[in-house]
Design a protein around this motif. Sequence first.
Motif, PDB file in Angstrom:
ATOM      1  N   LYS A  59       0.808  -1.218   0.000  1.00  0.00           N
ATOM      2  CA  LYS A  59       0.000   0.000   0.000  1.00  0.00           C
ATOM      3  C   LYS A  59       0.842   1.269   0.000  1.00  0.00           C
ATOM      4  O   LYS A  59       0.492   2.265  -0.627  1.00  0.00           O
ATOM      5  N   TRP A  95       9.036   1.747  15.210  1.00  0.00           N
ATOM      6  CA  TRP A  95       8.737   0.650  16.144  1.00  0.00           C
ATOM      7  C   TRP A  95       9.250   0.926  17.554  1.00  0.00           C
ATOM      8  O   TRP A  95       9.155   0.061  18.428  1.00  0.00           O
ATOM      9  N   LEU A 134       8.878  -8.787  14.982  1.00  0.00           N
ATOM     10  CA  LEU A 134       8.642  -8.087  13.722  1.00  0.00           C
ATOM     11  C   LEU A 134       9.753  -8.423  12.733  1.00  0.00           C
ATOM     12  O   LEU A 134      10.889  -8.676  13.130  1.00  0.00           O
ATOM     13  N   ASP A 157       7.310  -6.856   7.708  1.00  0.00           N
ATOM     14  CA  ASP A 157       6.260  -5.994   8.247  1.00  0.00           C
ATOM     15  C   ASP A 157       6.528  -4.574   7.770  1.00  0.00           C
ATOM     16  O   ASP A 157       5.602  -3.827   7.456  1.00  0.00           O
ATOM     17  N   ILE A 158       7.798  -4.214   7.745  1.00  0.00           N
ATOM     18  CA  ILE A 158       8.289  -3.060   7.006  1.00  0.00           C
ATOM     19  C   ILE A 158       9.478  -3.548   6.191  1.00  0.00           C
ATOM     20  O   ILE A 158      10.259  -4.374   6.652  1.00  0.00           O
ATOM     21  N   THR A 179       5.436  -0.617   3.273  1.00  0.00           N
ATOM     22  CA  THR A 179       4.621  -1.288   4.288  1.00  0.00           C
ATOM     23  C   THR A 179       3.150  -1.235   3.885  1.00  0.00           C
ATOM     24  O   THR A 179       2.728  -0.363   3.117  1.00  0.00           O
ATOM     25  N   ASP A 180       2.382  -2.170   4.429  1.00  0.00           N
ATOM     26  CA  ASP A 180       0.931  -2.155   4.270  1.00  0.00           C
ATOM     27  C   ASP A 180       0.244  -1.505   5.467  1.00  0.00           C
ATOM     28  O   ASP A 180      -0.979  -1.337   5.460  1.00  0.00           O
ATOM     29  N   ASN A 181       1.022  -1.165   6.489  1.00  0.00           N
ATOM     30  CA  ASN A 181       0.458  -0.646   7.728  1.00  0.00           C
ATOM     31  C   ASN A 181       0.282   0.869   7.643  1.00  0.00           C
ATOM     32  O   ASN A 181       1.256   1.621   7.551  1.00  0.00           O
ATOM     33  N   ASP A 182      -0.963   1.325   7.695  1.00  0.00           N
ATOM     34  CA  ASP A 182      -1.264   2.754   7.544  1.00  0.00           C
ATOM     35  C   ASP A 182      -0.633   3.592   8.655  1.00  0.00           C
ATOM     36  O   ASP A 182      -0.118   4.693   8.402  1.00  0.00           O
ATOM     37  N   ASN A 183      -0.695   3.112   9.883  1.00  0.00           N
ATOM     38  CA  ASN A 183      -0.179   3.889  11.012  1.00  0.00           C
ATOM     39  C   ASN A 183       1.329   4.044  10.936  1.00  0.00           C
ATOM     40  O   ASN A 183       1.865   5.134  11.195  1.00  0.00           O
ATOM     41  N   TRP A 184       2.025   2.958  10.606  1.00  0.00           N
ATOM     42  CA  TRP A 184       3.484   3.051  10.484  1.00  0.00           C
ATOM     43  C   TRP A 184       3.872   3.984   9.345  1.00  0.00           C
ATOM     44  O   TRP A 184       4.824   4.752   9.461  1.00  0.00           O
TER      45      TRP A 184
END
Length: 375
Positions: free
Chosen positions: A50, A69, A158, A181-182, A204-209
Amino acid sequence: MEFRDLKKQYQILKQDIDAAMVGVASSGGYIGGKYVTELEGQLADYVGVKHCISCANGTDALSLALMAWDIKEGDAVFVPDFTFFASAEVVAFEGATPIFVDVENETFNISSTDLERKIQSVIAEGKLTPKVIITVDLFGLPASYSEIRLIADRYNLLILEDGAQGFGGAINGRRACSFGDISTTSFFPAKPLGCYGDGGAIFTDNDNWAELIESLKVHGKGSFKYDNVRIGVNSRLDAVQAAILKVKFKAFREYELEDINKVAAKYTTLLQEVVDTPIIPENYYSSWAQYTIKLGSKEQRDNLQMKLKEAGIPSMVYYPTPMHKQSAFSADKFTADFCPNSTSLCQRVLALPLHPYMNDEDVNKICDLIKVINL
């Protein structure tokens, strides 16, 4: 002969690269802007994640991930012992402790067996808290992510994929820089996809990160430039490098990746009965940052390198010193048999010239010389 012929690449791409640089100069926008945004979108689509956040270099990319992290003193981060210094340097810079893990002799990548052994040892000792596994897709080959993911899940760790050399590689069609994860990569000029200076990216796929990293890379900014909500760094990819990368990325996708695999395949065909050639496991695809052969001893390696140099053929040793023997990591505290594969590889590896524009004549010249040298 060039080790990685960036001059030839430029001559082939000159018209488009020159136009891209002039376009940036004419626009008057040198930091951020459409070139950076467009490149980030193209890279994210290619990798299959993403978010792609560009930054100043590959080392910063790793650091920004660890910052996101909140990796700090008292944390343990597991790092391959056979890799470039930056993969562990960033851990120590955040105050955490790098735990060095041996690699597989065949693939050069982190050993899942030794990884689990080291995790269990840290837990048993009780002084550090295991937090992250940094995998390195060394020389273009992705690490063994199916095994590593099982271990990470088992110990609630992670995965930070260091894809500085692996961009363009794949496992079963899934591309490197999508397994962590990243994940991160570097655009250092000699990398599979390189710019004309320094540059890097985080995936990354993680929006918050992703949102946090976007803030951290620009002085911890909040809603606008002068709203600083946290302590960050200054790590931005400039527009000139982004414009150059857009041109080179098109060539990379359309033919460079395929062509460098053809050169590597020719090397392997000609040398597989002569030296220990690289192994690409089934369903893996390498982006061939390096073509690294293994010799029987340091004496053989050094002799071959000397003979190649005498013939005007460049070669490189990646890497001459395992991480645990670097002075910065108090090398004297490790036993002689610590990470034996890494120690052995540092004595025996040699990287040969390799790039997408290499012709058969040069490959044949190198291989013919290696065949007649008394190894």
